[in-house]
Design a protein around this motif. Structure first.
Motif, PDB file in Angstrom:
ATOM      1  N   ILE A  33     -12.709  12.404   1.575  1.00 60.89           N
ATOM      2  CA  ILE A  33     -12.902  12.264   3.023  1.00 60.89           C
ATOM      3  C   ILE A  33     -11.744  11.546   3.707  1.00 60.89           C
ATOM      4  O   ILE A  33     -11.596  11.630   4.935  1.00 60.89           O
ATOM      5  CB  ILE A  33     -14.212  11.511   3.351  1.00 60.89           C
ATOM      6  CG1 ILE A  33     -14.222  10.129   2.682  1.00 60.89           C
ATOM      7  CG2 ILE A  33     -15.426  12.317   2.953  1.00 60.89           C
ATOM      8  CD1 ILE A  33     -15.248   9.191   3.248  1.00 60.89           C
ATOM      9  N   SER A  34     -10.902  10.841   2.944  1.00 61.60           N
ATOM     10  CA  SER A  34      -9.798  10.096   3.545  1.00 61.60           C
ATOM     11  C   SER A  34      -8.685  11.000   4.078  1.00 61.60           C
ATOM     12  O   SER A  34      -7.676  10.515   4.573  1.00 61.60           O
ATOM     13  CB  SER A  34      -9.221   9.086   2.546  1.00 61.60           C
ATOM     14  OG  SER A  34      -8.763   9.733   1.376  1.00 61.60           O
ATOM     15  N   VAL A  35      -8.890  12.315   3.989  1.00 65.34           N
ATOM     16  CA  VAL A  35      -7.991  13.246   4.667  1.00 65.34           C
ATOM     17  C   VAL A  35      -8.058  12.969   6.173  1.00 65.34           C
ATOM     18  O   VAL A  35      -7.117  13.199   6.916  1.00 65.34           O
ATOM     19  CB  VAL A  35      -8.387  14.711   4.354  1.00 65.34           C
ATOM     20  CG1 VAL A  35      -7.562  15.688   5.171  1.00 65.34           C
ATOM     21  CG2 VAL A  35      -8.190  14.992   2.866  1.00 65.34           C
TER      22      VAL A  35
ATOM     23  N   LYS B  39       0.834  -1.203   0.000  1.00 60.57           N
ATOM     24  CA  LYS B  39       0.000   0.000   0.000  1.00 60.57           C
ATOM     25  C   LYS B  39       0.869   1.253   0.000  1.00 60.57           C
ATOM     26  O   LYS B  39       1.845   1.347   0.748  1.00 60.57           O
ATOM     27  CB  LYS B  39      -0.913   0.018   1.224  1.00 60.57           C
ATOM     28  CG  LYS B  39      -2.013  -1.037   1.214  1.00 60.57           C
ATOM     29  CD  LYS B  39      -2.945  -0.863   2.400  1.00 60.57           C
ATOM     30  CE  LYS B  39      -4.086  -1.872   2.357  1.00 60.57           C
ATOM     31  NZ  LYS B  39      -5.026  -1.674   3.492  1.00 60.57           N
ATOM     32  N   ILE B  40       0.521   2.210  -0.853  1.00 59.90           N
ATOM     33  CA  ILE B  40       1.242   3.484  -0.955  1.00 59.90           C
ATOM     34  C   ILE B  40       0.230   4.594  -1.190  1.00 59.90           C
ATOM     35  O   ILE B  40      -0.698   4.449  -1.984  1.00 59.90           O
ATOM     36  CB  ILE B  40       2.245   3.464  -2.128  1.00 59.90           C
ATOM     37  CG1 ILE B  40       3.242   2.310  -1.975  1.00 59.90           C
ATOM     38  CG2 ILE B  40       3.001   4.790  -2.210  1.00 59.90           C
ATOM     39  CD1 ILE B  40       4.150   2.122  -3.177  1.00 59.90           C
ATOM     40  N   ALA B  41       0.391   5.713  -0.508  1.00 58.89           N
ATOM     41  CA  ALA B  41      -0.478   6.871  -0.725  1.00 58.89           C
ATOM     42  C   ALA B  41      -0.093   7.527  -2.048  1.00 58.89           C
ATOM     43  O   ALA B  41       1.098   7.685  -2.351  1.00 58.89           O
ATOM     44  CB  ALA B  41      -0.326   7.872   0.415  1.00 58.89           C
TER      45      ALA B  41
ATOM     46  N   GLY C   6      -4.363  11.288  -3.026  1.00 58.68           N
ATOM     47  CA  GLY C   6      -4.919  11.066  -1.697  1.00 58.68           C
ATOM     48  C   GLY C   6      -3.867  10.977  -0.602  1.00 58.68           C
ATOM     49  O   GLY C   6      -2.680  10.774  -0.857  1.00 58.68           O
ATOM     50  N   ARG C   7      -4.338  11.110   0.616  1.00 60.35           N
ATOM     51  CA  ARG C   7      -3.469  11.020   1.788  1.00 60.35           C
ATOM     52  C   ARG C   7      -3.319   9.580   2.289  1.00 60.35           C
ATOM     53  O   ARG C   7      -2.266   9.187   2.791  1.00 60.35           O
ATOM     54  CB  ARG C   7      -4.063  11.881   2.911  1.00 60.35           C
ATOM     55  CG  ARG C   7      -3.285  11.843   4.213  1.00 60.35           C
ATOM     56  CD  ARG C   7      -4.045  12.585   5.300  1.00 60.35           C
ATOM     57  NE  ARG C   7      -3.261  12.712   6.522  1.00 60.35           N
ATOM     58  CZ  ARG C   7      -3.743  13.242   7.648  1.00 60.35           C
ATOM     59  NH1 ARG C   7      -4.991  13.695   7.697  1.00 60.35           N
ATOM     60  NH2 ARG C   7      -2.980  13.327   8.709  1.00 60.35           N
ATOM     61  N   LEU C   8      -4.384   8.813   2.167  1.00 61.93           N
ATOM     62  CA  LEU C   8      -4.407   7.449   2.700  1.00 61.93           C
ATOM     63  C   LEU C   8      -3.681   6.471   1.776  1.00 61.93           C
ATOM     64  O   LEU C   8      -3.841   6.520   0.555  1.00 61.93           O
ATOM     65  CB  LEU C   8      -5.866   7.004   2.871  1.00 61.93           C
ATOM     66  CG  LEU C   8      -6.110   5.620   3.495  1.00 61.93           C
ATOM     67  CD1 LEU C   8      -5.673   5.603   4.953  1.00 61.93           C
ATOM     68  CD2 LEU C   8      -7.594   5.261   3.383  1.00 61.93           C
ATOM     69  N   ALA C   9      -2.884   5.584   2.354  1.00 68.49           N
ATOM     70  CA  ALA C   9      -2.207   4.552   1.565  1.00 68.49           C
ATOM     71  C   ALA C   9      -3.237   3.591   0.981  1.00 68.49           C
ATOM     72  O   ALA C   9      -4.152   3.143   1.677  1.00 68.49           O
ATOM     73  CB  ALA C   9      -1.214   3.788   2.446  1.00 68.49           C
ATOM     74  N   VAL C  10      -3.098   3.285  -0.303  1.00 63.54           N
ATOM     75  CA  VAL C  10      -4.045   2.401  -0.991  1.00 63.54           C
ATOM     76  C   VAL C  10      -3.294   1.248  -1.660  1.00 63.54           C
ATOM     77  O   VAL C  10      -2.116   1.381  -2.013  1.00 63.54           O
ATOM     78  CB  VAL C  10      -4.866   3.172  -2.055  1.00 63.54           C
ATOM     79  CG1 VAL C  10      -5.814   4.149  -1.390  1.00 63.54           C
ATOM     80  CG2 VAL C  10      -3.948   3.915  -3.032  1.00 63.54           C
ATOM     81  N   PRO C  11      -3.951   0.101  -1.845  1.00 62.36           N
ATOM     82  CA  PRO C  11      -3.307  -1.059  -2.454  1.00 62.36           C
ATOM     83  C   PRO C  11      -2.796  -0.774  -3.864  1.00 62.36           C
ATOM     84  O   PRO C  11      -3.424  -0.044  -4.630  1.00 62.36           O
ATOM     85  CB  PRO C  11      -4.433  -2.105  -2.492  1.00 62.36           C
ATOM     86  CG  PRO C  11      -5.380  -1.690  -1.421  1.00 62.36           C
ATOM     87  CD  PRO C  11      -5.342  -0.189  -1.430  1.00 62.36           C
TER      88      PRO C  11
ATOM     89  N   ALA D 167      -9.242   7.904   8.809  1.00 61.63           N
ATOM     90  CA  ALA D 167      -9.575   7.778   7.391  1.00 61.63           C
ATOM     91  C   ALA D 167     -10.305   6.484   7.053  1.00 61.63           C
ATOM     92  O   ALA D 167     -11.325   6.495   6.352  1.00 61.63           O
ATOM     93  CB  ALA D 167      -8.303   7.903   6.554  1.00 61.63           C
ATOM     94  N   VAL D 168      -9.799   5.364   7.542  1.00 59.46           N
ATOM     95  CA  VAL D 168     -10.410   4.063   7.231  1.00 59.46           C
ATOM     96  C   VAL D 168     -11.840   3.991   7.756  1.00 59.46           C
ATOM     97  O   VAL D 168     -12.739   3.449   7.096  1.00 59.46           O
ATOM     98  CB  VAL D 168      -9.560   2.911   7.819  1.00 59.46           C
ATOM     99  CG1 VAL D 168     -10.261   1.567   7.620  1.00 59.46           C
ATOM    100  CG2 VAL D 168      -8.176   2.883   7.166  1.00 59.46           C
ATOM    101  N   GLU D 169     -12.065   4.563   8.951  1.00 54.71           N
ATOM    102  CA  GLU D 169     -13.412   4.566   9.541  1.00 54.71           C
ATOM    103  C   GLU D 169     -14.360   5.436   8.708  1.00 54.71           C
ATOM    104  O   GLU D 169     -15.529   5.102   8.520  1.00 54.71           O
ATOM    105  CB  GLU D 169     -13.354   5.112  10.971  1.00 54.71           C
ATOM    106  CG  GLU D 169     -12.430   4.333  11.888  1.00 54.71           C
ATOM    107  CD  GLU D 169     -13.143   3.218  12.621  1.00 54.71           C
ATOM    108  OE1 GLU D 169     -14.336   3.350  12.900  1.00 54.71           O
ATOM    109  OE2 GLU D 169     -12.477   2.202  12.883  1.00 54.71           O
ATOM    110  N   LEU D 170     -13.842   6.558   8.209  1.00 53.48           N
ATOM    111  CA  LEU D 170     -14.679   7.448   7.401  1.00 53.48           C
ATOM    112  C   LEU D 170     -15.040   6.803   6.066  1.00 53.48           C
ATOM    113  O   LEU D 170     -16.173   6.929   5.599  1.00 53.48           O
ATOM    114  CB  LEU D 170     -13.956   8.776   7.162  1.00 53.48           C
ATOM    115  CG  LEU D 170     -13.785   9.679   8.391  1.00 53.48           C
ATOM    116  CD1 LEU D 170     -12.891  10.867   8.063  1.00 53.48           C
ATOM    117  CD2 LEU D 170     -15.137  10.167   8.899  1.00 53.48           C
TER     118      LEU D 170
END
Length: 312
Positions: free
Chosen positions: A112-114, A6-8, A166-171, A290-293
């Motif tokens: 929203i993943s901010v 995973k990388i943002a 995005g800010r959140l790391a994604v697959p 982020a994951v919860e949002l």
């Protein structure tokens, strides 16, 4: 089973800028006092003479980028999406879009993943805003591989480009030998005959997971990754609508004016079909992990699975 890498995509942006700077001396990067967050600091470290910190003055930064573009250089102006697309909209429209200048806007921390930064920083309107500017190319990559390819493509394209990160790391899902990035062309990630899921950005990997869950229920879902929202791959969308008769759009953005609206325009004109739009439903975000949002706003794999299943 090995863990998925995973990388943002904001990290990918910073790394891609350095690669671009090594190959092209005309690349100049501007930032608005957020180099550590947008990851343009990576470029600053490698090429300090080609990095300009404009301070907390995003509107001015866009004006500076426009001026630099008139000299023949290729500026990448960077800030959070809320400021790059929101605060500086008038300058992007009039100083970049209207004169068709070769400015690239690198907008990070979109959607929203901010997370904990809350509603004021969670920009769910930027795609809609940038789509309305004549001649503006709008790209929303789904992972590290695609983000790097998008930066390269943005440089090669002559004209204004809006890049969303995005800010959140994604697959990482596009690390395949045959992967090819082409502006304006969607990518079929999974074939299917019962319903088509058209996704962009962060939720793309979740849509693939949802498709596997649907398959276990006997629902064969086609999955299309749309990295370029403008110009949109209208031919691919129309073909999918004719094939499956049902379209579900998924985006980490408002359901008003984003990918869903763009797809509906195509379907209504070229291939009438039922459409379900999954995204942020005319509401502001909120502060939280982020994951919860992502889960609360229905963009995780389980939520997408449930919504598509009910739609089918």
């Amino acid at each position: 089973m090995s863990e998925v890498k995973k990388i943002a995509t904001r990290e990918s942006y910073g790394n891609a800028l350095v690669e671009l700077g090594n190959k092209h001396e005309d690349v100049v990067v501007l930032d608005a006092d957020l180099a550590a967050a947008t990851k343009t600091g990576t470029f600053k470290k490698a090429f300090p003479e080609r990095h300009i910190d404009c301070g907390i003055a995003e509107c001015n930064m866009i004006g500076v980028a426009a001026g630099i573009a008139t000299t023949g250089k290729v500026p990448f102006a960077s800030s959070f999406a809320m400021f790059a697309a929101g605060r500086a909209f008038e300058q992007v429209r009039n100083s970049v879009g209207y004169p068709k200048l070769n400015v690239k806007i690198g907008a990070t921390h979109a959607g929203i993943s901010v997370g904990e930064d809350g509603a004021t920083h969670q920009c769910n309107e930027d795609i809609a805003l940038m789509r309305t500017i004549p001649g503006m190319v709008v790209i929303n990559p789904s992972d590290d591989v695609e983000a790097k390819a998008a930066v390269e493509a943005a440089y090669e394209h002559v004209g204004p480009v809006y890049l969303r990160f995005g800010r959140l790391a994604v697959p990482v899902i596009n690390d395949k030998p045959d992967y090819k990035f082409e502006l304006g062309k969607g990518v079929v990630l999974r074939e299917g005959k019962d319903v088509t899921i058209v996704a962009t950005g962060l939720p793309v990997s979740n849509c693939l997971e949802a498709a596997e869950k649907l398959a276990a229920d006997g629902i064969d879902a086609k999955v299309i990754n749309i990295h370029t929202i403008k110009p949109l791959d209208e031919e691919l969308i129309a073909e999918a609508a004719k094939e499956t008769g049902k379209i579900v759009t998924v985006e980490e953005h408002s359901v008003i004016g984003g990918l869903g609206s763009a797809v509906c325009d195509v379907v209504a004109e070229k291939a009438p079909a039922k459409v379900l739009k999954i995204g942020i439903n005319d509401t502001y975000g909120e502060s939280g992990p982020a994951v919860e949002l992502v889960k609360k706003y229905g963009l995780d794999a389980d939520s997408i699975y449930e919504k598509v299943k009910a739609f089918c």
